[in-house]
Design a protein around this motif. Structure first.
Motif, PDB file in Angstrom:
ATOM      1  N   GLU A   1     -11.557  -5.506   1.054  1.00 31.47           N
ATOM      2  CA  GLU A   1     -11.983  -5.441  -0.340  1.00 31.47           C
ATOM      3  C   GLU A   1     -11.956  -6.822  -0.986  1.00 31.47           C
ATOM      4  OE1 GLU A   1     -10.816  -1.003  -1.973  1.00 31.47           O
ATOM      5  OE2 GLU A   1      -9.294  -2.575  -1.978  1.00 31.47           O
ATOM      6  N   SER A   2     -10.982  -7.613  -0.614  1.00 28.80           N
ATOM      7  CA  SER A   2     -10.872  -8.952  -1.226  1.00 28.80           C
ATOM      8  C   SER A   2     -12.043  -9.868  -0.852  1.00 28.80           C
ATOM      9  CB  SER A   2      -9.545  -9.612  -0.809  1.00 28.80           C
ATOM     10  OG  SER A   2      -9.583 -10.047   0.538  1.00 28.80           O
TER      11      SER A   2
ATOM     12  N   VAL B   1       0.858  -1.185   0.000  1.00 32.59           N
ATOM     13  CA  VAL B   1       0.000   0.000   0.000  1.00 32.59           C
ATOM     14  C   VAL B   1       0.889   1.228   0.000  1.00 32.59           C
ATOM     15  CG1 VAL B   1      -1.929  -1.142   1.161  1.00 32.59           C
ATOM     16  CG2 VAL B   1      -0.147  -0.047   2.538  1.00 32.59           C
TER      17      VAL B   1
ATOM     18  N   GLU C   1      -3.519   0.657   5.906  1.00 31.20           N
ATOM     19  CA  GLU C   1      -4.366   0.547   4.705  1.00 31.20           C
ATOM     20  C   GLU C   1      -4.525  -0.894   4.242  1.00 31.20           C
ATOM     21  OE1 GLU C   1      -4.316   3.775   1.477  1.00 31.20           O
ATOM     22  OE2 GLU C   1      -2.275   3.758   2.303  1.00 31.20           O
TER      23      GLU C   1
ATOM     24  N   ARG D   1      -7.523  -3.242   1.971  1.00 29.04           N
ATOM     25  CA  ARG D   1      -7.292  -4.184   0.865  1.00 29.04           C
ATOM     26  C   ARG D   1      -7.790  -5.589   1.233  1.00 29.04           C
ATOM     27  NH1 ARG D   1      -7.637  -0.122  -1.610  1.00 29.04           N
ATOM     28  NH2 ARG D   1      -5.866   1.322  -1.723  1.00 29.04           N
TER      29      ARG D   1
END
Length: 480
Positions: free
Chosen positions: A477-478, A403, A470, A474
């Motif tokens: 989001e996955s 990130v 961050e 991620r």
């Protein structure tokens, strides 16, 4: 003094003056007129302050700082050497440990209203402890907080060779040219890191199993092993000590070489000649010589307790920290001590124990830990393997950490992260992060695990930009 001039009576008697014992005594009497005493036969402040966590992190810090600077253009050009200054590192370590002088710790205890008695405490009856010729009685509770001691496996010649244990490694004065480390856990991996920083020329790690840090996710051991190997460590998996020879072994004091060269014969027949041996092969609860057999409690193992930290069949007896065998981590021992202290106070005041504050439930699946190797390892809760073994239907979010925040730390940053999620409850039950700067990620994961925060709710916990945290975004989001 009560009655016999050789008997002192307190509300709470704590055997063991490390941070765990200090917390238990403090929480049991804080804000009240109750009295407490700590009985300690070594140093008030305990293992963590003088021989474990604090000196270990002191030894690791300079190498970590130099590695961070070396990763950044503009900083690396100012470095004349990426190896820490040996005398500076050891001096800083000595400052952190106060030169093994516990005066300030004793002063803290007395300012908190806690008396300190020097000597070896031994339980001689219900609510009664002997310290040499003196007797100390407890109106409310006796708390055992004696911690643990290093184990030396029964290997031919090993004990006679007077190997280093963790206490020697963290208090090292002489830096050996060649050393063999027996073990692949936290102590072994952190010690290997700072020994290489300090200039050990040949470092061999001997591990019976097939990976380092085996209680963690498999990628953890792989990444730490790769980093140590890249720095010159020789890691021998699936290997054991067969025998050790050291004709002139001697006790020369903490951190000094304990004699001349030693010959270590490994399984398979290889022989390693070294200047020192570090045994980092586990610890055992310090329960011996406490007089436990006299009250019908087994002396050879951990003191089993319930979630109030009470020893079964002895409602006046509590055991906190390493000595109870639940979790061998200082911060978890202090957590248990806070619970025990609160329970003792509540019972003394006739309050009920219905509140969650009186139960040490985090021990059962929400234990956080940071291993300060390079790369750092931070984890909480259970691994995927542990969750599946417990019958939990899990889904996993896993990825390399890449990130904006990590790029700013190091253009060539290498890290990995994994979340283990209970599919039925939609909550995180385990989290692991490996990489520079990940130590500060573990508390957010701990809150998520302990609070059983639904994953859909975590989506609204927005990480600050640009930070390593961050990676949470991620990972979530996955899962979408």
């Amino acid at each position: 003094m009560d009655g016999d001039s050789q008997t002192s009576t307190y509300d709470v008697v704590v055997i063991g003056g490390g941070p765990v014992g200090e917390n238990a005594a403090d929480y049991a009497i804080r804000g009240s007129d109750r009295t407490a005493v700590i009985i300690e036969h070594e140093l008030v402040g305990g293992e963590c302050s003088y021989w474990a966590c604090m000196p270990s992190k002191g030894l690791l810090g300079p190498g970590s700082a130099l590695a961070a600077a070396a990763a950044l253009p503009g900083a690396r050009e100012r470095l004349s050497d990426t190896a820490p200054d040996r005398s500076g590192v050891l001096g800083r370590r000595d400052e952190i440990t106060g030169g093994r002088d516990d005066t300030s710790q004793v002063e803290w205890a007395r300012n908190a209203g806690i008396d300190v008695i020097r000597g070896h405490g031994r339980i001689v009856g219900e609510r009664e402890v002997a310290v040499d010729e003196r007797r100390v009685a407890a109106r409310e509770a006796v708390v055992v907080a004696t911690g643990s001691v290093a184990s030396i496996p029964p290997i031919t010649g090993l004990r006679e060779a007077r190997p280093w244990t963790s206490r020697d490694a963290t208090n090292l004065v002489d830096v050996p040219e060649r050393i063999v480390v027996l073990g692949g856990g936290v102590v072994a991996c952190e010690a290997a890191t700072w020994l290489l920083d300090l200039g050990v020329r040949e470092l061999t790690m001997v591990i019976r199993g097939n990976r380092l840090l085996p209680k963690n996710e498999p990628f953890v051991g792989e990444m730490v092993a790769d980093a140590l190997t890249a720095r010159g460590a020789d890691i021998r998996f699936g290997t054991e000590f067969e025998s050790v020879e050291r004709p002139d072994a001697a006790d020369t004091g903490y951190g000094h070489l304990h004699g001349g060269p030693a010959r270590v014969t490994l399984s398979g027949g290889d022989v390693v000649e070294v200047d020192e041996i570090l045994v980092a092969a586990g610890r055992r609860p310090a329960t011996r010589e406490l007089g436990l057999s006299g009250i019908g409690v087994e002396e050879s193992g951990p003191l089993g307790v319930d979630d109030h930290m009470v020893v079964a069949g002895h409602p006046w007896l509590y055991a906190v920290g390493d000595v109870n065998g639940r979790v061998a981590l200082t911060h978890m021992g202090k957590y248990q001590a806070r619970v025990a202290g609160d329970v003792i106070a509540a019972r003394a005041e006739g309050r009920n124990l219905d509140s969650p504050r009186y139960s040490a439930f985090a021990d059962h699946g929400a234990v956080p830990q940071v291993v300060f190797t390079r790369p750092e390892v931070s984890a909480v809760g259970v691994t995927e393997e542990q969750a599946r073994a417990d019958g939990i239907d899990v889904t996993v979010a896993e990825m390399d950490i890449a990130v904006a925040g990590t790029y700013l730390l190091d253009p060539d940053y290498s890290g990995h992260a994994k979340l283990v999620i209970d599919r039925a409850r939609d909550v995180v039950v385990g989290a692991t992060f490996v990489g520079a700067g990940t130590a500060e990620l573990v508390h957010s994961a701990t809150v998520a695990v302990v609070g059983e925060v639904p994953v859909d709710r975590l989506w609204h916990a927005v990480p600050s930009y640009p930070t390593v945290s961050e990676v949470w975004l991620r990972l979530l989001e996955s899962l979408r």
